[in-house]
Write a protein that holds these residues in place. Structure first.
Motif, PDB file in Angstrom:
ATOM      1  N   ILE A   8      -1.799   0.542  16.746  1.00  0.00           N
ATOM      2  CA  ILE A   8      -1.935  -0.890  16.481  1.00  0.00           C
ATOM      3  C   ILE A   8      -3.386  -1.119  16.072  1.00  0.00           C
ATOM      4  N   LYS A   9      -3.587  -1.635  14.858  1.00  0.00           N
ATOM      5  CA  LYS A   9      -4.948  -1.799  14.315  1.00  0.00           C
ATOM      6  C   LYS A   9      -5.595  -3.099  14.824  1.00  0.00           C
ATOM      7  N   PRO A  10      -6.923  -3.224  14.639  1.00  0.00           N
ATOM      8  CA  PRO A  10      -7.637  -4.400  15.154  1.00  0.00           C
ATOM      9  C   PRO A  10      -7.061  -5.744  14.710  1.00  0.00           C
ATOM     10  N   HIS A  48      -9.752  10.663  11.210  1.00  0.00           N
ATOM     11  CA  HIS A  48      -8.477   9.965  10.975  1.00  0.00           C
ATOM     12  C   HIS A  48      -8.313   9.563   9.508  1.00  0.00           C
ATOM     13  N   TYR A  49      -9.398   9.136   8.887  1.00  0.00           N
ATOM     14  CA  TYR A  49      -9.321   8.700   7.487  1.00  0.00           C
ATOM     15  C   TYR A  49     -10.069   9.651   6.547  1.00  0.00           C
ATOM     16  N   ALA A  50     -10.085  10.937   6.896  1.00  0.00           N
ATOM     17  CA  ALA A  50     -10.771  11.940   6.061  1.00  0.00           C
ATOM     18  C   ALA A  50     -10.242  11.911   4.625  1.00  0.00           C
ATOM     19  N   HIS A  51      -8.938  11.608   4.461  1.00  0.00           N
ATOM     20  CA  HIS A  51      -8.342  11.575   3.112  1.00  0.00           C
ATOM     21  C   HIS A  51      -8.861  10.412   2.276  1.00  0.00           C
ATOM     22  N   HIS A  52      -9.608   9.484   2.895  1.00  0.00           N
ATOM     23  CA  HIS A  52     -10.177   8.360   2.144  1.00  0.00           C
ATOM     24  C   HIS A  52     -11.704   8.413   2.076  1.00  0.00           C
ATOM     25  N   SER A  56     -14.095   4.016  -2.420  1.00  0.00           N
ATOM     26  CA  SER A  56     -15.084   2.933  -2.361  1.00  0.00           C
ATOM     27  C   SER A  56     -14.879   2.052  -1.121  1.00  0.00           C
ATOM     28  N   PHE A  57     -13.640   1.996  -0.604  1.00  0.00           N
ATOM     29  CA  PHE A  57     -13.341   1.115   0.524  1.00  0.00           C
ATOM     30  C   PHE A  57     -13.533   1.796   1.892  1.00  0.00           C
ATOM     31  N   PHE A  58     -14.001   3.059   1.894  1.00  0.00           N
ATOM     32  CA  PHE A  58     -14.063   3.829   3.139  1.00  0.00           C
ATOM     33  C   PHE A  58     -14.930   3.154   4.216  1.00  0.00           C
ATOM     34  N   VAL A  84       9.818   4.841  11.628  1.00  0.00           N
ATOM     35  CA  VAL A  84       8.675   3.955  11.869  1.00  0.00           C
ATOM     36  C   VAL A  84       8.049   3.536  10.541  1.00  0.00           C
ATOM     37  N   ARG A  85       7.934   4.470   9.600  1.00  0.00           N
ATOM     38  CA  ARG A  85       7.364   4.114   8.290  1.00  0.00           C
ATOM     39  C   ARG A  85       8.212   3.027   7.624  1.00  0.00           C
ATOM     40  N   GLU A  86       9.543   3.122   7.774  1.00  0.00           N
ATOM     41  CA  GLU A  86      10.419   2.103   7.184  1.00  0.00           C
ATOM     42  C   GLU A  86      10.230   0.747   7.859  1.00  0.00           C
ATOM     43  N   VAL A 101       7.096  -5.025   9.133  1.00  0.00           N
ATOM     44  CA  VAL A 101       5.947  -5.598   9.852  1.00  0.00           C
ATOM     45  C   VAL A 101       4.870  -6.046   8.865  1.00  0.00           C
ATOM     46  N   ARG A 102       4.553  -5.174   7.909  1.00  0.00           N
ATOM     47  CA  ARG A 102       3.458  -5.507   6.989  1.00  0.00           C
ATOM     48  C   ARG A 102       3.837  -6.660   6.065  1.00  0.00           C
ATOM     49  N   HIS A 103       5.096  -6.743   5.674  1.00  0.00           N
ATOM     50  CA  HIS A 103       5.542  -7.885   4.867  1.00  0.00           C
ATOM     51  C   HIS A 103       5.419  -9.176   5.665  1.00  0.00           C
ATOM     52  N   ILE A 109      -4.192  -5.156   1.757  1.00  0.00           N
ATOM     53  CA  ILE A 109      -3.992  -3.696   1.812  1.00  0.00           C
ATOM     54  C   ILE A 109      -4.800  -3.032   2.933  1.00  0.00           C
ATOM     55  N   GLN A 110      -5.894  -3.654   3.331  1.00  0.00           N
ATOM     56  CA  GLN A 110      -6.677  -3.073   4.430  1.00  0.00           C
ATOM     57  C   GLN A 110      -6.172  -3.569   5.795  1.00  0.00           C
ATOM     58  N   ARG A 111      -5.996  -4.873   5.916  1.00  0.00           N
ATOM     59  CA  ARG A 111      -5.600  -5.465   7.203  1.00  0.00           C
ATOM     60  C   ARG A 111      -4.068  -5.504   7.243  1.00  0.00           C
ATOM     61  N   LEU A 113      -2.138  -4.126   9.845  1.00  0.00           N
ATOM     62  CA  LEU A 113      -1.617  -4.199  11.209  1.00  0.00           C
ATOM     63  C   LEU A 113      -1.355  -2.907  11.979  1.00  0.00           C
ATOM     64  N   VAL A 114      -0.866  -1.899  11.289  1.00  0.00           N
ATOM     65  CA  VAL A 114      -0.436  -0.736  12.057  1.00  0.00           C
ATOM     66  C   VAL A 114      -0.546   0.538  11.235  1.00  0.00           C
ATOM     67  N   HIS A 115      -0.884   1.616  11.920  1.00  0.00           N
ATOM     68  CA  HIS A 115      -0.880   2.941  11.300  1.00  0.00           C
ATOM     69  C   HIS A 115       0.315   3.714  11.831  1.00  0.00           C
ATOM     70  N   ALA A 116       0.961   4.484  10.978  1.00  0.00           N
ATOM     71  CA  ALA A 116       2.009   5.396  11.445  1.00  0.00           C
ATOM     72  C   ALA A 116       1.900   6.700  10.671  1.00  0.00           C
ATOM     73  N   SER A 117       2.154   7.811  11.346  1.00  0.00           N
ATOM     74  CA  SER A 117       2.068   9.130  10.708  1.00  0.00           C
ATOM     75  C   SER A 117       2.979   9.183   9.487  1.00  0.00           C
TER      76      SER A 117
HETATM   77  P1  ATP Z   1      -1.684   4.177   7.563  1.00  0.00           P
HETATM   78  O1  ATP Z   1      -2.216   5.587   7.380  1.00  0.00           O
HETATM   79  O2  ATP Z   1      -2.698   3.230   8.176  1.00  0.00           O
HETATM   80  O3  ATP Z   1      -0.363   4.155   8.247  1.00  0.00           O
HETATM   81  P2  ATP Z   1      -0.664   4.248   4.915  1.00  0.00           P
HETATM   82  O4  ATP Z   1      -0.235   5.642   5.271  1.00  0.00           O
HETATM   83  O5  ATP Z   1       0.380   3.287   4.478  1.00  0.00           O
HETATM   84  O6  ATP Z   1      -1.423   3.576   6.114  1.00  0.00           O
HETATM   85  P3  ATP Z   1      -2.987   5.376   3.620  1.00  0.00           P
HETATM   86  O7  ATP Z   1      -3.053   5.698   2.171  1.00  0.00           O
HETATM   87  O8  ATP Z   1      -2.888   6.485   4.597  1.00  0.00           O
HETATM   88  O9  ATP Z   1      -1.799   4.312   3.804  1.00  0.00           O
HETATM   89  O10 ATP Z   1      -4.267   4.490   3.928  1.00  0.00           O
HETATM   90  C1  ATP Z   1      -4.733   4.343   5.240  1.00  0.00           C
HETATM   91  C2  ATP Z   1      -5.265   2.943   5.417  1.00  0.00           C
HETATM   92  O11 ATP Z   1      -6.425   2.779   4.606  1.00  0.00           O
HETATM   93  C3  ATP Z   1      -4.330   1.828   4.972  1.00  0.00           C
HETATM   94  O12 ATP Z   1      -3.329   1.516   5.899  1.00  0.00           O
HETATM   95  C4  ATP Z   1      -5.298   0.700   4.775  1.00  0.00           C
HETATM   96  O13 ATP Z   1      -5.652   0.097   6.014  1.00  0.00           O
HETATM   97  C5  ATP Z   1      -6.491   1.419   4.171  1.00  0.00           C
HETATM   98  N1  ATP Z   1      -6.428   1.404   2.708  1.00  0.00           N
HETATM   99  C6  ATP Z   1      -5.654   2.173   1.901  1.00  0.00           C
HETATM  100  N2  ATP Z   1      -5.845   1.882   0.601  1.00  0.00           N
HETATM  101  C7  ATP Z   1      -6.771   0.890   0.574  1.00  0.00           C
HETATM  102  C8  ATP Z   1      -7.410   0.127  -0.463  1.00  0.00           C
HETATM  103  N3  ATP Z   1      -7.136   0.344  -1.746  1.00  0.00           N
HETATM  104  N4  ATP Z   1      -8.313  -0.814  -0.100  1.00  0.00           N
HETATM  105  C9  ATP Z   1      -8.617  -1.036   1.214  1.00  0.00           C
HETATM  106  N5  ATP Z   1      -8.049  -0.364   2.235  1.00  0.00           N
HETATM  107  C10 ATP Z   1      -7.139   0.573   1.933  1.00  0.00           C
END
Ligand code: ATP
Ligand code: MG
Length: 139
Positions: A8-10, A48-52, A56-58, A84-86, A101-103, A109-111, A113-117
């Motif tokens: 559950i995100k901030p 957790h967010y190494a893939h990002h 620019s938004f990191f 859970v992803r669905e 949930v996100r809808h 795209i950033q806020r 609500l929730v992260h799921a594997s």
């Molecule tokens: P999560 O990993 O949080 O479940 P996700 O798998 O749907 O989300 P990812 O591509 O893994 O999406 O991105 C991780 C998180 O990074 C997103 O949930 C979002 O909070 C943030 N994020 C992704 N893309 C952007 C973007 N273009 N601008 C801002 N934040 C973003």
């Protein structure tokens, strides 16, 4: 039975939506097997967010994830990862299907609500990163 990691995100914490999200998971037949509240730091987030890391938004994303505590949890069930992803919906709430949930509650795209594997391997990795083996309860 398959397990997945859900956080559950901030923004969801600030909107008092943590248990609305958990309620949806319970109603879908998923079972909680681990849960803890924590405040993330740069060490957690760099992994957790190494893939990002190159995006620019990191930095913004890290600042957002440190705004409030989060709740880390593990859920178990048949096809738990996909289920859970669905329930959560697409990353961008504007593209998330009705009833997810996100809808229903996501701001942008950033806020969202929730992260799921996003797969069984990621789930194992994330569960192991946030929980010791004895914190995941078989019941
Ligand atoms: P999560 O990993 O949080 O479940 P996700 O798998 O749907 O989300 P990812 O591509 O893994 O999406 O991105 C991780 C998180 O990074 C997103 O949930 C979002 O909070 C943030 N994020 C992704 N893309 C952007 C973007 N273009 N601008 C801002 N934040 C973003
Ligand atoms: Mg992801």
């Amino acid at each position: 039975m398959e397990k997945t990691f859900v956080m559950i995100k901030p923004d969801a914490m600030q909107k008092s939506l943590a248990f609305e999200v958990f309620s949806r998971l319970e109603k879908a037949g998923l079972k909680p097997v681990a849960m803890k509240m924590l405040k993330l730091d740069d060490v957690n987030l760099d992994v957790h967010y190494a893939h990002h890391a190159d995006k620019s938004f990191f930095n913004d994303l890290k600042t957002f994830m440190k705004e409030s505590p989060v709740i880390a949890s593990v859920w178990e069930g048949e096809n738990a990862v996909t289920k859970v992803r669905e329930l959560i919906g697409a990353t961008n709430p504007e593209q998330a299907s009705a009833g997810t949930v996100r809808h229903d509650y996501g701001e942008n795209i950033q806020r969202n609500l929730v992260h799921a594997s996003d797969g069984p391997d990621t789930a194992k990795e994330e569960i192991g990163r946030f929980f010791n083996e004895n914190e995941v309860i078989n019941w």
